[in-house]
Design a protein around this motif. Structure first.
Motif, mmCIF file in Angstrom:
data_model
loop_
_atom_site.group_PDB
_atom_site.id
_atom_site.type_symbol
_atom_site.label_atom_id
_atom_site.label_comp_id
_atom_site.label_asym_id
_atom_site.label_seq_id
_atom_site.Cartn_x
_atom_site.Cartn_y
_atom_site.Cartn_z
ATOM 1 N N LYS A 200 3.884 -5.127 2.561
ATOM 2 C CA LYS A 200 2.557 -4.911 3.146
ATOM 3 C C LYS A 200 2.688 -4.707 4.660
ATOM 4 N N ARG B 131 4.093 -1.280 5.393
ATOM 5 C CA ARG B 131 3.051 -0.242 5.214
ATOM 6 C C ARG B 131 2.101 -0.209 6.392
ATOM 7 N N GLU B 132 1.652 -1.402 6.807
ATOM 8 C CA GLU B 132 0.692 -1.499 7.921
ATOM 9 C C GLU B 132 1.283 -0.958 9.225
ATOM 10 N N ASN B 133 2.619 -0.999 9.307
ATOM 11 C CA ASN B 133 3.260 -0.521 10.527
ATOM 12 C C ASN B 133 3.866 0.878 10.367
#
Ligand SMILES: [Zn+2]
Length: 313
Positions: free
Chosen positions: A156, A159-161
Protein backbone atom coordinates in the motif's frame (compact mmCIF):
# COMPACT_ATOMS: atom_id res chain seq x y z
CA UNK A 1 4.14 -16.88 -56.74
CA UNK A 2 1.29 -19.35 -56.39
CA UNK A 3 3.55 -22.37 -56.01
CA UNK A 4 5.44 -20.69 -53.16
CA UNK A 5 2.28 -19.96 -51.21
CA UNK A 6 2.17 -23.27 -49.27
CA UNK A 7 5.80 -22.78 -48.26
CA UNK A 8 5.13 -19.24 -47.13
CA UNK A 9 2.12 -20.45 -45.13
CA UNK A 10 4.19 -23.17 -43.45
CA UNK A 11 6.92 -20.69 -42.49
CA UNK A 12 4.28 -18.29 -41.18
CA UNK A 13 2.50 -20.90 -39.06
CA UNK A 14 5.76 -22.18 -37.57
CA UNK A 15 6.60 -18.59 -36.61
CA UNK A 16 3.19 -18.19 -34.97
CA UNK A 17 3.36 -21.52 -33.13
CA UNK A 18 6.91 -20.92 -31.86
CA UNK A 19 6.24 -17.65 -30.10
CA UNK A 20 9.55 -16.30 -28.89
CA UNK A 21 10.44 -16.53 -25.21
CA UNK A 22 10.59 -13.21 -23.41
CA UNK A 23 12.74 -11.94 -20.58
CA UNK A 24 13.37 -8.63 -18.80
CA UNK A 25 16.80 -8.03 -17.24
CA UNK A 26 16.80 -6.32 -13.84
CA UNK A 27 20.05 -5.33 -12.13
CA UNK A 28 20.23 -4.75 -8.38
CA UNK A 29 22.53 -2.93 -5.98
CA UNK A 30 23.49 0.08 -8.11
CA UNK A 31 25.70 1.88 -8.61
CA UNK A 32 27.84 -1.19 -7.88
CA UNK A 33 27.51 -4.11 -5.45
CA UNK A 34 30.24 -4.09 -2.79
CA UNK A 35 31.49 -0.68 -4.00
CA UNK A 36 32.76 0.12 -0.51
CA UNK A 37 35.36 -2.66 -0.80
CA UNK A 38 36.82 -1.30 -4.03
CA UNK A 39 39.42 1.38 -4.72
CA UNK A 40 38.16 4.36 -6.67
CA UNK A 41 40.07 3.49 -9.86
CA UNK A 42 38.65 -0.01 -9.80
CA UNK A 43 35.00 0.87 -9.23
CA UNK A 44 35.21 3.48 -11.98
CA UNK A 45 36.70 0.94 -14.36
CA UNK A 46 34.16 -1.77 -13.53
CA UNK A 47 31.20 0.61 -13.79
CA UNK A 48 32.40 1.85 -17.19
CA UNK A 49 32.90 -1.67 -18.47
CA UNK A 50 29.55 -2.92 -17.19
CA UNK A 51 27.61 0.00 -18.64
CA UNK A 52 29.47 -0.25 -21.95
CA UNK A 53 28.55 -3.94 -22.23
CA UNK A 54 24.93 -3.30 -21.24
CA UNK A 55 24.66 -0.64 -23.95
CA UNK A 56 26.31 -2.84 -26.57
CA UNK A 57 23.74 -5.57 -26.05
CA UNK A 58 20.90 -3.23 -27.05
CA UNK A 59 18.61 -5.02 -24.62
CA UNK A 60 16.50 -3.03 -22.15
CA UNK A 61 17.57 -3.15 -18.51
CA UNK A 62 16.33 -1.59 -15.32
CA UNK A 63 18.71 -0.91 -12.43
CA UNK A 64 17.75 -0.77 -8.75
CA UNK A 65 19.64 1.67 -6.58
CA UNK A 66 20.83 1.61 -2.96
CA UNK A 67 21.78 5.20 -2.24
CA UNK A 68 23.76 4.28 0.88
CA UNK A 69 26.37 3.02 -1.57
CA UNK A 70 26.96 6.66 -2.55
CA UNK A 71 28.45 7.41 0.87
CA UNK A 72 31.96 6.92 2.25
CA UNK A 73 32.10 7.03 6.04
CA UNK A 74 28.64 8.65 6.27
CA UNK A 75 29.59 11.44 3.86
CA UNK A 76 28.14 11.69 0.39
CA UNK A 77 30.99 10.75 -1.95
CA UNK A 78 30.91 12.72 -5.20
CA UNK A 79 32.94 10.12 -7.06
CA UNK A 80 30.36 7.48 -6.17
CA UNK A 81 27.49 9.77 -7.12
CA UNK A 82 29.25 10.08 -10.49
CA UNK A 83 29.00 6.31 -10.96
CA UNK A 84 25.24 6.47 -10.47
CA UNK A 85 25.04 9.36 -12.92
CA UNK A 86 26.66 7.13 -15.53
CA UNK A 87 23.64 4.82 -15.37
CA UNK A 88 21.30 7.77 -15.88
CA UNK A 89 23.40 9.16 -18.74
CA UNK A 90 23.37 5.74 -20.41
CA UNK A 91 19.58 6.10 -20.57
CA UNK A 92 18.67 3.17 -18.34
CA UNK A 93 15.51 3.12 -16.29
CA UNK A 94 16.22 3.15 -12.55
CA UNK A 95 14.17 1.95 -9.63
CA UNK A 96 14.34 2.11 -5.83
CA UNK A 97 15.94 -0.77 -3.87
CA UNK A 98 15.74 1.10 -0.52
CA UNK A 99 18.50 3.27 0.94
CA UNK A 100 20.40 0.75 3.06
CA UNK A 101 19.22 -2.65 1.78
CA UNK A 102 17.30 -3.83 4.88
CA UNK A 103 15.08 -6.90 4.99
CA UNK A 104 11.35 -6.30 5.34
CA UNK A 105 11.38 -9.39 7.54
CA UNK A 106 13.80 -7.94 10.06
CA UNK A 107 13.07 -4.28 10.77
CA UNK A 108 9.94 -2.44 11.97
CA UNK A 109 7.65 -1.43 9.14
CA UNK A 110 7.98 2.30 9.85
CA UNK A 111 11.76 2.06 9.54
CA UNK A 112 11.36 0.15 6.31
CA UNK A 113 9.09 2.84 4.88
CA UNK A 114 11.55 5.56 5.86
CA UNK A 115 14.35 3.63 4.20
CA UNK A 116 12.33 3.49 0.97
CA UNK A 117 11.84 7.27 0.96
CA UNK A 118 15.43 7.94 1.98
CA UNK A 119 16.51 5.73 -0.91
CA UNK A 120 14.97 7.84 -3.66
CA UNK A 121 16.42 11.32 -3.09
CA UNK A 122 19.39 11.53 -5.43
CA UNK A 123 18.20 9.07 -8.05
CA UNK A 124 14.84 10.82 -8.35
CA UNK A 125 16.57 14.16 -8.96
CA UNK A 126 18.77 12.65 -11.65
CA UNK A 127 15.81 11.01 -13.33
CA UNK A 128 13.80 14.21 -13.18
CA UNK A 129 16.58 16.08 -15.00
CA UNK A 130 16.51 13.32 -17.61
CA UNK A 131 12.72 13.71 -17.91
CA UNK A 132 12.03 10.37 -16.26
CA UNK A 133 10.35 9.02 -13.15
CA UNK A 134 11.16 6.36 -10.61
CA UNK A 135 8.40 3.78 -11.07
CA UNK A 136 9.59 0.47 -9.67
CA UNK A 137 10.60 -0.95 -6.33
CA UNK A 138 12.64 -4.07 -5.67
CA UNK A 139 12.59 -5.63 -2.19
CA UNK A 140 16.11 -6.24 -0.80
CA UNK A 141 16.80 -9.99 -0.50
CA UNK A 142 13.38 -10.38 -2.23
CA UNK A 143 11.98 -10.50 1.30
CA UNK A 144 8.47 -9.11 1.43
CA UNK A 145 7.34 -9.45 5.07
CA UNK A 146 6.50 -12.27 7.46
CA UNK A 147 2.79 -11.54 7.75
CA UNK A 148 0.09 -10.55 5.30
CA UNK A 149 -0.46 -7.44 7.37
CA UNK A 150 3.13 -6.24 6.91
CA UNK A 151 3.30 -7.35 3.28
CA UNK A 152 0.07 -5.56 2.39
CA UNK A 153 1.05 -2.45 4.33
CA UNK A 154 4.34 -2.20 2.39
CA UNK A 155 2.49 -2.72 -0.90
CA UNK A 156 0.00 0.00 0.00
CA UNK A 157 2.83 2.37 0.94
CA UNK A 158 4.59 1.65 -2.34
CA UNK A 159 1.42 2.31 -4.35
CA UNK A 160 0.79 5.57 -2.50
CA UNK A 161 4.32 6.66 -3.35
CA UNK A 162 4.04 5.85 -7.03
CA UNK A 163 5.88 2.54 -7.04
CA UNK A 164 5.10 -0.75 -8.70
CA UNK A 165 6.74 -3.89 -7.33
CA UNK A 166 9.38 -5.48 -9.54
CA UNK A 167 9.00 -9.27 -9.11
CA UNK A 168 11.65 -11.84 -10.05
CA UNK A 169 10.93 -15.16 -11.72
CA UNK A 170 14.48 -16.27 -12.62
CA UNK A 171 15.83 -16.33 -9.08
CA UNK A 172 19.42 -17.51 -8.69
CA UNK A 173 22.62 -17.28 -6.61
CA UNK A 174 24.62 -15.18 -9.07
CA UNK A 175 25.63 -13.03 -6.08
CA UNK A 176 27.64 -15.95 -4.66
CA UNK A 177 29.52 -16.45 -7.94
CA UNK A 178 30.24 -12.73 -7.88
CA UNK A 179 31.63 -12.93 -4.34
CA UNK A 180 33.89 -15.81 -5.40
CA UNK A 181 34.95 -13.90 -8.53
CA UNK A 182 36.01 -10.92 -6.41
CA UNK A 183 37.97 -13.16 -4.07
CA UNK A 184 39.77 -14.87 -6.96
CA UNK A 185 40.56 -11.41 -8.40
CA UNK A 186 42.05 -10.30 -5.09
CA UNK A 187 44.19 -13.44 -5.10
CA UNK A 188 45.31 -12.67 -8.68
CA UNK A 189 44.03 -16.11 -9.68
CA UNK A 190 42.98 -15.61 -13.30
CA UNK A 191 42.55 -19.35 -13.86
CA UNK A 192 39.98 -19.56 -11.07
CA UNK A 193 38.28 -16.38 -12.28
CA UNK A 194 37.82 -17.96 -15.70
CA UNK A 195 36.43 -21.15 -14.16
CA UNK A 196 33.98 -19.16 -12.03
CA UNK A 197 32.90 -17.12 -15.07
CA UNK A 198 32.27 -20.19 -17.20
CA UNK A 199 30.51 -22.04 -14.40
CA UNK A 200 28.36 -18.96 -13.83
CA UNK A 201 27.04 -19.03 -17.40
CA UNK A 202 26.36 -22.79 -17.25
CA UNK A 203 24.63 -22.37 -13.89
CA UNK A 204 22.46 -19.54 -15.24
CA UNK A 205 21.48 -21.73 -18.23
CA UNK A 206 20.42 -24.47 -15.79
CA UNK A 207 18.44 -21.98 -13.70
CA UNK A 208 16.73 -20.54 -16.76
CA UNK A 209 15.70 -24.02 -17.90
CA UNK A 210 14.51 -24.88 -14.39
CA UNK A 211 12.25 -21.82 -14.18
CA UNK A 212 10.95 -22.48 -17.69
CA UNK A 213 9.89 -25.89 -16.43
CA UNK A 214 8.28 -24.46 -13.31
CA UNK A 215 6.45 -21.90 -15.44
CA UNK A 216 5.16 -24.67 -17.71
CA UNK A 217 4.09 -26.68 -14.68
CA UNK A 218 2.17 -23.78 -13.12
CA UNK A 219 0.82 -21.91 -16.14
CA UNK A 220 1.07 -24.47 -18.94
CA UNK A 221 3.36 -22.10 -20.86
CA UNK A 222 6.59 -20.17 -20.60
CA UNK A 223 5.58 -16.80 -19.17
CA UNK A 224 7.46 -13.53 -19.73
CA UNK A 225 10.35 -13.76 -17.29
CA UNK A 226 12.10 -11.30 -15.02
CA UNK A 227 15.78 -12.03 -14.42
CA UNK A 228 17.68 -10.78 -11.39
CA UNK A 229 21.42 -10.10 -11.57
CA UNK A 230 23.61 -7.55 -9.80
CA UNK A 231 25.90 -4.68 -10.77
CA UNK A 232 29.26 -6.35 -10.20
CA UNK A 233 32.64 -7.18 -11.78
CA UNK A 234 31.43 -10.66 -12.77
CA UNK A 235 28.74 -9.20 -15.02
CA UNK A 236 31.11 -6.48 -16.24
CA UNK A 237 33.18 -9.37 -17.64
CA UNK A 238 30.45 -11.90 -18.50
CA UNK A 239 27.34 -9.95 -19.52
CA UNK A 240 27.96 -10.67 -23.22
CA UNK A 241 28.24 -14.40 -22.55
CA UNK A 242 25.12 -14.28 -20.38
CA UNK A 243 23.13 -12.55 -23.12
CA UNK A 244 24.47 -14.93 -25.77
CA UNK A 245 23.33 -17.87 -23.66
CA UNK A 246 19.87 -16.36 -23.19
CA UNK A 247 19.53 -15.52 -26.90
CA UNK A 248 20.57 -19.08 -27.78
CA UNK A 249 17.56 -20.22 -25.73
CA UNK A 250 15.42 -18.23 -28.17
CA UNK A 251 14.70 -15.30 -25.87
CA UNK A 252 13.80 -11.79 -26.82
CA UNK A 253 14.83 -9.10 -24.33
CA UNK A 254 11.93 -6.89 -23.29
CA UNK A 255 11.35 -4.09 -20.79
CA UNK A 256 10.06 -4.78 -17.30
CA UNK A 257 6.86 -2.95 -18.32
CA UNK A 258 6.33 -5.40 -21.16
CA UNK A 259 7.12 -8.44 -19.02
CA UNK A 260 4.59 -7.42 -16.37
CA UNK A 261 1.87 -7.21 -19.02
CA UNK A 262 1.90 -11.01 -18.97
CA UNK A 263 -1.23 -11.93 -17.04
CA UNK A 264 0.77 -14.41 -14.93
CA UNK A 265 1.88 -11.39 -12.89
CA UNK A 266 -1.73 -10.81 -11.85
CA UNK A 267 -1.57 -14.08 -9.92
CA UNK A 268 -2.28 -13.86 -6.24
CA UNK A 269 0.80 -13.83 -3.96
CA UNK A 270 0.19 -14.59 -0.30
CA UNK A 271 3.70 -15.84 0.41
CA UNK A 272 4.81 -14.83 3.91
CA UNK A 273 7.71 -17.13 4.67
CA UNK A 274 11.26 -15.86 5.15
CA UNK A 275 12.84 -16.94 1.87
CA UNK A 276 13.57 -14.50 -0.91
CA UNK A 277 12.17 -16.81 -3.56
CA UNK A 278 10.97 -16.61 -7.15
CA UNK A 279 7.49 -15.24 -7.72
CA UNK A 280 6.69 -18.45 -9.63
CA UNK A 281 7.04 -20.34 -6.36
CA UNK A 282 5.14 -17.65 -4.41
CA UNK A 283 2.23 -18.07 -6.81
CA UNK A 284 2.55 -21.86 -6.61
CA UNK A 285 2.53 -21.80 -2.80
CA UNK A 286 -0.47 -19.45 -2.83
CA UNK A 287 -2.28 -21.90 -5.11
CA UNK A 288 -1.55 -24.65 -2.58
CA UNK A 289 0.84 -26.69 -4.72
CA UNK A 290 2.21 -29.71 -2.84
CA UNK A 291 5.80 -30.56 -1.99
CA UNK A 292 6.34 -32.48 -5.22
CA UNK A 293 5.97 -29.25 -7.20
CA UNK A 294 9.09 -27.77 -5.63
CA UNK A 295 12.67 -28.92 -5.22
CA UNK A 296 15.30 -30.05 -7.73
CA UNK A 297 16.57 -26.50 -8.20
CA UNK A 298 19.97 -26.48 -9.93
CA UNK A 299 22.52 -25.89 -7.24
CA UNK A 300 25.44 -23.53 -6.98
CA UNK A 301 28.65 -25.60 -7.19
CA UNK A 302 29.91 -26.54 -3.74
CA UNK A 303 33.37 -25.05 -4.37
CA UNK A 304 31.74 -21.58 -4.60
CA UNK A 305 30.38 -21.91 -1.06
CA UNK A 306 33.60 -23.44 0.23
CA UNK A 307 35.84 -20.85 -1.38
CA UNK A 308 33.79 -17.86 -0.22
CA UNK A 309 32.84 -19.21 3.18
CA UNK A 310 29.32 -17.97 2.43
CA UNK A 311 26.33 -19.74 3.80
CA UNK A 312 23.43 -20.51 1.55
CA UNK A 313 20.77 -19.44 4.02
ZN1 LIG B 1 19.98 -6.12 -3.43
Amino acid sequence: MKKFLPIILIIFSVAVIQAQNKIAVTIDDLPLSRIRYYEKDYYQLVTDKLIENLKNQNAPVIGFVNEYKLYTDSTLDESKVKQLKKWVDAGFELGNHTFSHPSANKIPIEEYKQDIIKGERITKEFLKTAGKEMRYFRHPFLQTGLSLEVKNEIEKFLRENGYKIAPVTIDNSEWAFSFAYDKAFNQHDSVLMKKIGEDYINYMRDRLEYWEGQSEALFGRNISHTLLIHANPLNADYYDELCNMIRAKDYEFITLDEALKDEAYQSEDRFIKSGGISWIHRWAITRGKGKDFFGNEPETPKYIWDFTGLNYE
